[in-house]
Design a protein around this motif. Sequence first.
Motif, short mmCIF file in Angstrom:
data_model
loop_
_atom_site.label_atom_id
_atom_site.label_comp_id
_atom_site.label_asym_id
_atom_site.label_seq_id
_atom_site.Cartn_x
_atom_site.Cartn_y
_atom_site.Cartn_z
N VAL A 53 0.16 -12.05 -51.74
CA VAL A 53 1.10 -12.56 -52.75
C VAL A 53 0.39 -12.84 -54.06
CG1 VAL A 53 2.58 -14.52 -53.33
CG2 VAL A 53 2.73 -13.49 -51.06
N GLU A 54 -0.77 -13.49 -53.98
CA GLU A 54 -1.53 -13.80 -55.19
C GLU A 54 -1.91 -12.52 -55.93
OE1 GLU A 54 -5.61 -16.20 -56.54
OE2 GLU A 54 -5.16 -15.85 -54.42
N THR A 55 -2.35 -11.52 -55.20
CA THR A 55 -2.76 -10.26 -55.83
C THR A 55 -1.57 -9.57 -56.48
OG1 THR A 55 -4.53 -9.97 -54.22
CG2 THR A 55 -3.79 -8.01 -55.42
N LEU A 56 -0.44 -9.50 -55.79
CA LEU A 56 0.74 -8.82 -56.33
C LEU A 56 1.22 -9.47 -57.61
CD1 LEU A 56 2.72 -8.15 -53.02
CD2 LEU A 56 1.66 -6.43 -54.49
N LEU A 57 1.29 -10.79 -57.63
CA LEU A 57 1.78 -11.49 -58.81
C LEU A 57 0.76 -11.38 -59.96
CD1 LEU A 57 3.47 -14.62 -57.25
CD2 LEU A 57 4.56 -12.57 -58.16
N LYS A 58 -0.52 -11.33 -59.63
CA LYS A 58 -1.54 -11.18 -60.66
C LYS A 58 -1.47 -9.79 -61.29
CE LYS A 58 -6.53 -11.58 -61.50
NZ LYS A 58 -7.85 -11.91 -60.88
N VAL A 59 -1.26 -8.76 -60.46
CA VAL A 59 -1.23 -7.38 -60.95
C VAL A 59 0.07 -7.07 -61.68
CG1 VAL A 59 -1.18 -4.95 -60.24
CG2 VAL A 59 -2.83 -6.54 -59.21
N PHE A 60 1.22 -7.49 -61.11
CA PHE A 60 2.51 -7.08 -61.64
C PHE A 60 3.21 -8.16 -62.47
CE2 PHE A 60 1.80 -4.48 -57.81
CZ PHE A 60 1.86 -3.22 -58.39
N GLY A 61 2.88 -9.42 -62.26
CA GLY A 61 3.39 -10.47 -63.13
C GLY A 61 4.59 -11.24 -62.63
N SER A 62 5.48 -10.64 -61.86
CA SER A 62 6.68 -11.32 -61.38
C SER A 62 7.20 -10.60 -60.16
CB SER A 62 7.77 -11.35 -62.46
OG SER A 62 8.26 -10.04 -62.71
N ALA A 77 -2.59 -1.96 -54.76
CA ALA A 77 -2.82 -3.29 -55.31
C ALA A 77 -3.18 -4.31 -54.24
CB ALA A 77 -1.58 -3.76 -56.07
N ALA A 78 -2.48 -4.27 -53.11
CA ALA A 78 -2.68 -5.32 -52.11
C ALA A 78 -2.80 -4.79 -50.69
CB ALA A 78 -1.53 -6.32 -52.19
N SER A 79 -3.07 -3.50 -50.54
CA SER A 79 -3.23 -2.89 -49.20
C SER A 79 -2.05 -3.20 -48.29
CB SER A 79 -4.54 -3.38 -48.55
OG SER A 79 -5.65 -3.02 -49.34
N LEU A 80 -0.84 -3.10 -48.83
CA LEU A 80 0.35 -3.39 -48.03
C LEU A 80 0.65 -2.24 -47.08
CD1 LEU A 80 2.75 -4.87 -50.75
CD2 LEU A 80 1.12 -6.07 -49.28
N ASN A 81 1.22 -2.58 -45.92
CA ASN A 81 1.61 -1.55 -44.98
C ASN A 81 2.99 -1.00 -45.35
OD1 ASN A 81 3.65 -3.27 -43.79
ND2 ASN A 81 2.01 -4.28 -42.64
N ALA A 82 3.37 0.08 -44.69
CA ALA A 82 4.62 0.77 -45.04
C ALA A 82 5.85 -0.10 -44.81
CB ALA A 82 4.73 2.06 -44.23
N THR A 83 5.82 -0.93 -43.77
CA THR A 83 6.97 -1.78 -43.47
C THR A 83 7.17 -2.83 -44.56
OG1 THR A 83 6.56 -1.48 -41.11
CG2 THR A 83 8.03 -3.26 -41.74
#
Length: 230
Positions: A53-62, A77-83
């Motif tokens: 969550v911290e990484t996503l908001l830092k990279v994308f802003g909102s 950005a955050a190594s998220l899985n497909a699901t």
Amino acid sequence: MRPLPSSTPQPSDRLSASLFDLPGALQPELDDASLLSLLMTRTLPQRDIPRAVETLLKVFGSVAAVVAADPPELARAASLNATTITDLKLLQQLSVRLARSEACRRPVVSSWSCLIAYVRSALAHAPREQFRALYLDRKNVLLRDEFLAEGTVDHAPVYPREVIRRALEVSASALILVHNHPSGDPTPSRADIEMTRQINDAARVFGLQVHDHLVIGRQGTASFKQLGLI
């Protein structure tokens, strides 16, 4: 004698209970971090959620920019899985559909704020420029939202004849042009102004009315009509 019902919770019962057990799930408003955290509870290990969550908001802003991002960008950005990525994209689609349903309830010229909310939900955080035409019937009710072009971060190729051809195909009486500026600044460019003039001139030939051209950016929305450009 009939056997007593089993007291063992069924899968559907456990699912319902788990939804209401989520921390903050019933709060009327959640901040972006809390909303993303709750959304990822089902698909990520608990220990990985805060960092993601911290990484996503830092990279994308909102959260709006997060759900609008391309799947490969989210994965990088955050190594998220497909699901998890699928859930984020479904959240975006749901928000756009809800906004669209409000915009379609009444003639758009009398519910302008709902129309703006709809096009902003669809385009304000799109990573590339998109051009759409909203085709209206004779009562100015939305008939179709047509995706006509997608381009780079600063250009989407638009052909005026295709915009008008499609209006005639769907029996539209009027249209509203919409495109986004991924830079965030909604100020119309010279190319935007010239393209709009060409479409407006072609529309007049067939008795079609171009109500407006909206340029959507993260910093706001520009209206050609309000700017005196149409």
